[in-house]
Every structure is written in C-alpha cells, then in structure tokens.
Design an enzyme around this catalytic site. Structure first.
Site, PDB file in Angstrom:
ATOM      1  N   TYR A 116       0.844  -1.183   0.000  1.00 58.11           N
ATOM      2  CA  TYR A 116       0.000   0.000   0.000  1.00 58.11           C
ATOM      3  C   TYR A 116       0.885   1.240   0.000  1.00 58.11           C
ATOM      4  O   TYR A 116       1.805   1.366   0.809  1.00 58.11           O
ATOM      5  CB  TYR A 116      -0.927   0.019   1.220  1.00 58.11           C
ATOM      6  CG  TYR A 116      -2.070   0.970   1.043  1.00 58.11           C
ATOM      7  CD1 TYR A 116      -3.278   0.535   0.507  1.00 58.11           C
ATOM      8  CD2 TYR A 116      -1.942   2.311   1.352  1.00 58.11           C
ATOM      9  CE1 TYR A 116      -4.323   1.415   0.292  1.00 58.11           C
ATOM     10  CE2 TYR A 116      -2.973   3.207   1.142  1.00 58.11           C
ATOM     11  CZ  TYR A 116      -4.170   2.752   0.603  1.00 58.11           C
ATOM     12  OH  TYR A 116      -5.197   3.637   0.382  1.00 58.11           O
ATOM     13  N   SER A 117       0.630   2.152  -0.919  1.00 58.85           N
ATOM     14  CA  SER A 117       1.336   3.420  -1.008  1.00 58.85           C
ATOM     15  C   SER A 117       2.824   3.199  -1.218  1.00 58.85           C
ATOM     16  O   SER A 117       3.218   2.680  -2.246  1.00 58.85           O
ATOM     17  CB  SER A 117       1.046   4.249   0.239  1.00 58.85           C
ATOM     18  OG  SER A 117       1.347   5.593  -0.002  1.00 58.85           O
ATOM     19  N   ALA A 118       3.683   3.561  -0.246  1.00 58.26           N
ATOM     20  CA  ALA A 118       5.113   3.288  -0.419  1.00 58.26           C
ATOM     21  C   ALA A 118       5.350   1.804  -0.562  1.00 58.26           C
ATOM     22  O   ALA A 118       6.300   1.374  -1.212  1.00 58.26           O
ATOM     23  CB  ALA A 118       5.908   3.838   0.763  1.00 58.26           C
ATOM     24  N   LEU A 130       3.815   7.130   0.018  1.00 66.21           N
ATOM     25  CA  LEU A 130       3.205   6.891   1.332  1.00 66.21           C
ATOM     26  C   LEU A 130       2.831   5.429   1.471  1.00 66.21           C
ATOM     27  O   LEU A 130       2.217   4.859   0.606  1.00 66.21           O
ATOM     28  CB  LEU A 130       1.950   7.748   1.500  1.00 66.21           C
ATOM     29  CG  LEU A 130       1.187   7.556   2.791  1.00 66.21           C
ATOM     30  CD1 LEU A 130       2.073   7.789   3.994  1.00 66.21           C
ATOM     31  CD2 LEU A 130      -0.032   8.408   2.869  1.00 66.21           C
TER      32      LEU A 130
END
Length: 584
Positions: free
Chosen positions: A209-211, A584
C-alpha cells in the site's frame, strides 16, 4: 476486535522452534488464526548502511523445550512521527523481522498461497505491527498465509554516496537502496521457509500500500531481471501508488549526502572512511533529526544504483520491454485508487507558505526540476489557482501530489503495460494477454446483507486473459473514523480497513457483505491464482468501482484522457538526473 491467546509451537526445521499464539475471537471463542510475530528473517549488518545477512545455517530460534518467542512484534526502524506513528521507545536499527499470520486447519496438498504485504509510509515511516490479518483469515477466510516484513526506512534505508560506494566495494557488497534489499531478503526468506508453516513457495503474491505499492513495483522489476528459477513473484497488488520517473542518479544522491554532512558539521575534507565513521557513531535520534531538518533534501528515497534499480528501467517501460517480460512470466497485477487520495497527501510536509513559489519549492523536494516546471505549466498555465481549488498550501498541493503519487501516474503505468497489446490487436494479431475481465458477480459472502452489482455493461473477455485488474473505491467503512477524520472522505489509507477486513476493528454486518462482494472475494481468488475473478471490466479503461452506496459498478475511466496528457508530457522530458519520488 478482542482475542484470547493460546500458545502455538512451530518447528522451523534446522533453525529450531518458535512459540507463537493461536488467536480466538473473545466473544465467540472461535479460533481465527495462528500468529507468529517478530520472526527474524535476517541477521543485522555489522554497521549502518551495510547489507543485512541471510540467516546462517546454524542459526536457531530456540529448542523444542525452550522455543524462541514468536508472539511479539517486529523491530521498528527509527522514523519521524506522523499521525499515530510510533514513539522513540520502540525504535531499533535491528528491524529484520516479520509478522506471520496463518489460517486455522490443515494446509491444502500444495500448501497455502502466500500474501507478502509491504507496509507504506513515504519510505520514511511505518511498520508492519500496525496491521492485523486475523479477521481477514478468521472471518473473511482468505485461506492464505500473510507475511508482513519490517525494513529500513528514510536515512537508514536509502542513503547513498560515493563514500558508501567505496565502503561497499571494500567488502564486495551492494550499495544503497538498503530498504529494498531488506524487503528482498525477507521475500527470499519467505520462499525458503514458508513450507515450514504450510505455505506454497511457488504461489507468492507481493502486495503493498502506497510506499509499499511503490516498493512492490520495484521488487517486481528486480525480480524480472533474474533467471526464471530465481524468480519469486507470481502476482502483485499495487494499491494507491505508482512509479513516476527514474529514481535519482548517484550524482543527486551525493548532493543530499553532502548537505547532511554540512548540517552535522562534519568536514567535507575528511577521508571517506572517516566521514562514515562519524555518521555511524551518531545516535539514531540525532541522525534522524538532522536528516529531517535538511532545508532542501530531507526525504531519503531510492537511487538508480545500477543493480537493484537499473538505469534503463523507465526506458523499458516506455518501449514495451517491461510489459513483454511481465506477460512472458504470466504475472497478474491488481491496482487502483481511492476517490479522495489528496486529503491525506496534503498533510505530508505541505508548502511553507500559501503561494505558487512555495508550492514549486515543495515539489522540487520530490521531483526533478524539468518535471516540476512541466507540471506547473500543465496545472497552472496562468499562474493562478484554477476554479474550485481553495488555496496553494493544502488544496493545490494535495491535488497535484495525489495525482503524481496515484491518480495520473498509475493510469500512465497501466497504459504503458497495455499499449503493446492494444497495438497488436489493432494490427490483427491476437495479444498473448489482454487487460480485460469477466462478468461482475459474487458468490455468497461470509455474512448476509445487500449489495447491488451493476453488470449492465455486459461480459468482458475471459479472466484468464487478464493482465491488469483496475479498481476505484468511493466507499468508506465506519471504523476508519478512529484514525482518519471523516471530513477527509475516502482518502488515502481509508481502504486499508477494506483490504484487511477491519484491520483489527470490527466491521458492521452490512459492511461485510459490501466489501466481500466488491473486493475481498476477488482478492481471495487473485491470491489463490484463480483466473475466474469475475472482475467485470471490459478493457483497461474501465474500473471496478465500489460506489458510496455500497454497489459495485463498472465505470468508464473519465479521468483517462487528462491523465494521459500529463503522463505523456512528463515522459517526453526523458530521464534527467532526477530526484526520486515520495511514497506513502
């Protein structure tokens, strides 16, 4: 949700035994899953900015009579605070552990499939202890092993310089991108040891998720450079993120390293080994504070090192080489977005002032100057705020940042991965794999309830021809209110409660039916390698959309053309010595 715990002993072959716990739902006494926390996957390096080491053949977690503890948490890399981020008391540079969640019952003949999940946090903060897969296994019955590794972050995981190059060459090891190498080592540990937990090493889905999604992309591209017998990844989930441009070159990384030395009053005239000795001697808190205080380059991110990240990576994306490799390995991709990503992104180091110049300076901390100048011309050609955008500091910044992190760049990635297939189809050649899906439908969810599914678009092509499964989430679970303000809407990170079936919080009865039919049942099929996801999309310009009322509709991507305008303008810039992008 509240659980009771019972000891659970696990053999790890030549590495001895660990003792985890079996989690039971407190209210019903139902066993939900087995949990093994803080399981070491690597030896820490002898010094900062060295490669972590594979477990030695003689390493033992413990004996059968005195098993090693496996009911705790991973170490947490030193990191800045953000929202509910952990305190300094939990920090350790020895963060080479993972948390493992295992279904109740006997494993199938070939073993449980594996979901290897990489946490997010801009590559600056975060840890796997913030995630709970208990309900995903015990209530939603994912029937897969879930592994979440910790890894080095920020200046500890992504510092790069010529001094570090010399240091690494002296011991014949790779330099830089240590956070990515940590993830890879955890992935290799999973491949080599997951059979001891009842897992199937040939069915590993890497998700993030994100990063973590950004990391997943780079883990996939690295995996594709290896011979097939060394390849690990079978499928990937790229949730709410996408790569933007070739990560920064060593020359830009050197500038950041020099700024760090200057900020710490370490003379630039010192010998390389003395510079590193002084940096390594600093307490973690002091080093992190200095790194985050740099005026221009306080975000430490990946570098094009030529090994983990090759210099021609984005060229291979542009010319279709990467897409052909993915199809040749038969790798499937599940990717998508939340409706209001911008509202959380706007809170991460917003511009210092409410002005266009301040916005420009903030973007320069993330992206190369040619890219930023192009972005500003595309978004603000008159130098004024466009209609509907309230201010520069939060609204304008949040929108462009979210577009770069998720909305527009992910569409560009999808286009790059599907364009070769589209061209083949136009020329009358049947593509080996197409970005389409099957009909929208769902089997019985875990609990009763109502969820309208709109399949008025008809049936797409067979799911076994699918390469990319795209989604969009416009639905928010009530339990997200505990950590993310309701006024932010369906912002970045609210859907982690969907993918992790509450992520430790309790879903309401009607919510279970909604998220099961919309996304979790297809995710289960995806992780199990089932081609019949019944995703419903017909071509890569459609999205499986979870609507605000809980219905599932197949929507045409109304943002596609604008995203292509931005993506193509940025790709035309080429690959300058670019600052790597935030995740993120």
């Amino acid at each position: 949700m509240e659980y009771t715990k019972q000891p659970c002993l696990q053999s790890l072959g030549q590495h001895g035994y660990i003792q985890g716990v079996t989690l039971h739902e407190k209210a019903t006494k139902k066993p939900f899953c087995h949990y093994f926390g803080g399981v070491r996957y690597a030896h820490p390096p002898p010094e900062r900015w060295r490669m972590a080491r594979k477990l030695s053949p003689s390493y033992s977690y413990g004996s059968k009579e005195q098993p090693g503890p496996g009911d705790g948490r991973t170490g947490i890399c030193p990191q800045p605070r953000f929202l509910d981020a952990v305190s300094e008391e939990s920090w350790t540079e020895d963060c080479f552990q993972c948390n493992i969640w295992i279904p109740i019952g006997d494993a199938p003949k070939n073993g449980w499939p594996v979901l290897f999940f990489i946490h997010g946090g801009f590559l600056q903060f975060g840890d796997p202890n913030a995630f709970s897969a208990a309900a995903l296994l015990g209530d939603a019955q994912l029937d897969a092993i879930v592994i979440l590794p910790a890894y080095r972050l920020n200046v500890f995981g992504f510092l790069y310089s010529s001094e570090l190059e010399q240091d690494a060459a002296a011991v014949n090891e790779n330099v830089g991108n240590h956070g990515f190498w940590d993830q890879r080592l955890a992935l290799e540990w999973t491949r080599d040891h997951i059979h001891l937990f009842g897992g199937n090493a040939s069915e590993i889905t890497v998700a993030g998720y994100s990063a973590g999604a950004y990391s997943t992309f780079y883990q996939l591209t690295h995996d594709l450079t290896l011979p097939p017998d060394q390849s690990i990844i079978k499928r990937v989930c790229i949730w709410s993120n996408s790569p933007v441009a070739q990560p920064k070159l060593p020359t830009t990384a050197q500038t950041q390293f020099t700024e760090l030395l200057t900020h710490l009053s370490i003379p630039l005239t010192l010998a390389p080994d003395e510079k590193l000795r002084r940096l390594r001697a600093l307490p973690a808190q002091h080093l992190l504070q200095a790194a985050m205080s740099l005026p221009a380059h306080n975000q430490f991110r990946p570098t094009t090192d030529g090994t983990f990240i090759r210099s021609n990576l984005f060229a291979s994306l542009d010319d279709g080489t990467l897409a052909r490799r993915i199809r040749a390995r038969d790798i499937r991709i599940l990717c998508g977005e939340c409706r209001d990503e911008r509202n959380l992104y706007a809170t991460w180091f917003p511009p210092r002032e409410d002005s266009l110049p301040a916005l420009r300076d903030r973007l320069l901390a993330e992206y190369p100057q040619p890219l930023v100048e192009t972005l500003l011309k595309l978004y603000y050609p008159t130098g004024e705020l466009p209609p509907g955008v309230e201010n520069w500091r939060t609204d304008a910044f949040g929108r462009v940042y979210a577009d770069m992190q998720v909305h527009k760049m992910q569409r560009g990635l999808v286009d790059a991965l599907t364009a070769p297939m589209t061209a083949a189809a136009v020329q009358g050649r049947p593509p080996a794999v197409t970005a389409t899906g099957g009909a929208v439908a769902g089997t019985t969810p875990p609990t009763s309830g109502s969820c309208h599914t709109d399949d008025s678009h008809g049936h797409g092509q067979e799911d076994d021809e699918n390469l990319v499964y795209r989604y969009r989430i416009e639905y928010r679970l009530k339990c997200a209110d505990k950590s993310i303000p309701p006024s932010w809407g369906v912002t970045h990170a609210t859907d982690q409660y969907i993918w992790f079936w509450g992520n430790g919080e309790r879903l309401e009865r009607e919510e279970k039916s909604v998220v099961w039919t919309a996304l979790v049942e297809p995710l289960k099929k995806f992780v199990h390698g089932d081609r019949g996801l019944q995703w419903g999309t017909k071509g890569h310009k459609q999205l499986r959309t979870l609507m605000p009322d809980g219905s599932v509709q197949i929507k045409e991507d109304v943002f596609w053309d604008e995203a292509m305008r931005v993506w193509k303008a940025l790709r035309e810039i080429g690959e300058p010595d670019s600052a790597s992008v935030a995740r993120l």
